[in-house]
Design a protein around this motif. Structure first.
Motif, PDB file in Angstrom:
ATOM      1  N   LEU A 160       0.818  -1.204   0.000  1.00 52.50           N
ATOM      2  CA  LEU A 160       0.000   0.000   0.000  1.00 52.50           C
ATOM      3  C   LEU A 160       0.857   1.262   0.000  1.00 52.50           C
ATOM      4  N   ALA A 161       2.008   1.202   0.678  1.00 51.50           N
ATOM      5  CA  ALA A 161       2.890   2.369   0.718  1.00 51.50           C
ATOM      6  C   ALA A 161       3.451   2.684  -0.665  1.00 51.50           C
ATOM      7  N   VAL A 174       3.953  10.021   3.640  1.00 52.43           N
ATOM      8  CA  VAL A 174       4.962   9.701   4.653  1.00 52.43           C
ATOM      9  C   VAL A 174       4.882   8.198   4.904  1.00 52.43           C
ATOM     10  N   TRP A 175       5.765   7.448   4.246  1.00 55.94           N
ATOM     11  CA  TRP A 175       5.633   5.991   4.241  1.00 55.94           C
ATOM     12  C   TRP A 175       5.869   5.378   5.612  1.00 55.94           C
ATOM     13  N   TRP A 176       6.850   5.880   6.363  1.00 53.49           N
ATOM     14  CA  TRP A 176       7.166   5.239   7.642  1.00 53.49           C
ATOM     15  C   TRP A 176       6.036   5.430   8.654  1.00 53.49           C
ATOM     16  N   HIS A 177       5.372   6.578   8.616  1.00 51.08           N
ATOM     17  CA  HIS A 177       4.232   6.811   9.496  1.00 51.08           C
ATOM     18  C   HIS A 177       3.084   5.856   9.148  1.00 51.08           C
ATOM     19  N   VAL A 179       3.371   2.868   7.667  1.00 46.07           N
ATOM     20  CA  VAL A 179       3.708   1.492   8.019  1.00 46.07           C
ATOM     21  C   VAL A 179       3.591   1.261   9.520  1.00 46.07           C
ATOM     22  N   LEU A 180       4.116   2.181  10.329  1.00 51.68           N
ATOM     23  CA  LEU A 180       4.051   2.021  11.774  1.00 51.68           C
ATOM     24  C   LEU A 180       2.605   1.990  12.269  1.00 51.68           C
ATOM     25  N   GLN A 181       1.789   2.873  11.738  1.00 50.14           N
ATOM     26  CA  GLN A 181       0.389   2.905  12.151  1.00 50.14           C
ATOM     27  C   GLN A 181      -0.329   1.640  11.713  1.00 50.14           C
ATOM     28  N   ASP A 182      -0.114   1.230  10.470  1.00 46.13           N
ATOM     29  CA  ASP A 182      -0.812   0.079   9.915  1.00 46.13           C
ATOM     30  C   ASP A 182      -0.472  -1.201  10.679  1.00 46.13           C
ATOM     31  N   VAL A 183       0.826  -1.451  10.856  1.00 46.70           N
ATOM     32  CA  VAL A 183       1.262  -2.681  11.520  1.00 46.70           C
ATOM     33  C   VAL A 183       0.980  -2.629  13.014  1.00 46.70           C
TER      34      VAL A 183
END
Length: 392
Positions: A160-161, A174-177, A179-183
């Motif tokens: 998705l990112a 903001v990909w890292w935000h 990913v962290l939120q999703d996972v």
């Protein structure tokens, strides 16, 4: 059409077990013959809501079933093997596939890494005997099963990112935000829903009025928990529902072995129907022109995924462990592509990415090839590892 195929599949199931093709592979081939690839009897659009929803349902049911089968004691004592494959092997696989795609097909780096993320998860559906046959070493079976369950959900944030980064007009992602939120939310919701689900069902097996709860209702209870977990998790602020379903199933299976047993005994047929339905639909979406649109370059990427990316990633990830060479080779080969790759590829089409159709075609070719080669080598691979274990 699905009813007729289920009847035919049941009648041919004995033949399928003795042949080199699994029942799932036969259903994909049936879908291909009935779809746009041949007779065009079945007509689906890859981007339609029906196809996407059916793929999501299949993934939820399969992830929940796999999570329930993860035994608590094995998860505690042998967690390091699947953890190594998730943390080390999975990213290496994605990177190697991305490199091959960029050099051979000519897609951009972001598009290539999107395809790498699509082809990084594994799926035991196409080689179910590998994770169920007692002749395969127990630690290998459960390691493959745990890896395949977790990497589906872990691959989705990356998919998705990259898809969002490629979407037209999206320049502030903001990909890292993400990913962290999703996972993180997916894991948290999975823990919470699994614990709540284990508490709500009375341990004595009776309802609040003291009457016994039938076994099939307990199986439906588990299925309801799976869909409720997914639905709650994907609400704002949008966690990863697939991770949540798998984690909730692990928690439920550890805390309530009785519910795990009832689900395994009563719901397996439903899981099989959903699985076969999605493979028929997937097969109907394939065509020769689409699969080989990028010619030999696409074939080389798929071959490199099976013969280079996955083996290299597994041998690096498991270096220094006590696992024997035969077990490493076995796990390196049995990293088939299935429902997760297919589902995520369908999601890519909905993002209106410029190269979305090419990415989907290569991913579909990988799944189709995996159905054939991994399905055909399931029984032979099981016999091979059994002989190596007996002789060693």
């Amino acid at each position: 059409m699905l009813g007729g195929l289920l009847v035919l599949g049941a009648l041919l199931s004995g033949l399928a077990r003795r042949s080199m093709l699994s029942l799932a592979a036969l259903f994909v081939l049936a879908g291909f013959i009935l779809g746009r690839g041949a007779t065009d009897v079945l007509q689906f659009r890859a981007s339609s809501g029906l196809v996407t929803d059916l793929a999501n349902v299949a993934l939820i049911v399969i992830l929940f079933r796999d999570g329930l089968e993860v035994e608590g004691e094995l998860l505690q004592s042998h967690w390091h093997l699947p953890a190594r494959k998730l943390v080390i092997a999975m990213p290496i696989t994605a990177v190697v596939v991305a490199l091959l795609t960029h050099w051979l097909v000519g897609l951009s780096w972001t598009e290539s890494f999107l395809l790498g993320a699509l082809l990084s998860p594994t799926d035991p559906v196409l080689s179910s005997g590998v994770v169920t046959d007692p002749r395969v070493p127990r630690i290998v079976r459960h390691s493959l099963n745990l890896e395949s369950g977790l990497n589906d959900g872990l691959a989705l944030p990356a998919v998705l990112a990259f898809a969002a980064a490629l979407e037209p007009g999206n320049g502030h992602f903001v990909w890292w935000h993400f990913v962290l939120q999703d996972v993180g939310l997916g894991f948290a919701f999975g823990l919470a829903c699994g614990w709540i689900g284990s508490v709500l069902m009375p341990r004595g097996g009776n309802d609040p009025l003291g009457r016994p709860i039938p076994a099939h209702q307990k199986a439906l209870y588990g299925l309801g928990l799976a869909f409720a977990t997914y639905g709650v998790t994907v609400l704002p602020p949008h966690g990863n529902g697939f991770i949540a379903v798998f984690v909730a199933a692990i928690v439920l299976g550890i805390r309530r072995p009785d519910l795990r047993r009832h689900f395994a005994e009563r719901a397996e047929e439903l899981v099989e129907i959903v699985k076969l339905a999605i493979f028929v639909v997937f097969g109907s979406l394939l065509s020769i022109d689409g699969l080989f649109a990028d010619g030999w370059a696409a074939i080389a990427v798929v071959a490199g995924t099976f013969l280079l990316a996955r083996p290299l990633a597994i041998w690096i990830a498991l270096a220094g462990t006590r696992l024997g060479g035969a077990s490493k080779a076995f796990m390196a080969w049995f990293g088939p592509k299935g429902v997760a790759t297919m589902t995520f590829s369908l999601l890519v089409l909905s993002h209106q990415i410029q190269a979305g159709q090419r990415i989907f075609n290569i991913a579909a070719l990988a799944v189709f090839a995996s159905i054939l080669v991994h399905g055909a080598s399931d029984a032979a691979g099981t016999k091979w590892i059994a002989r190596r274990q007996a002789g060693g």
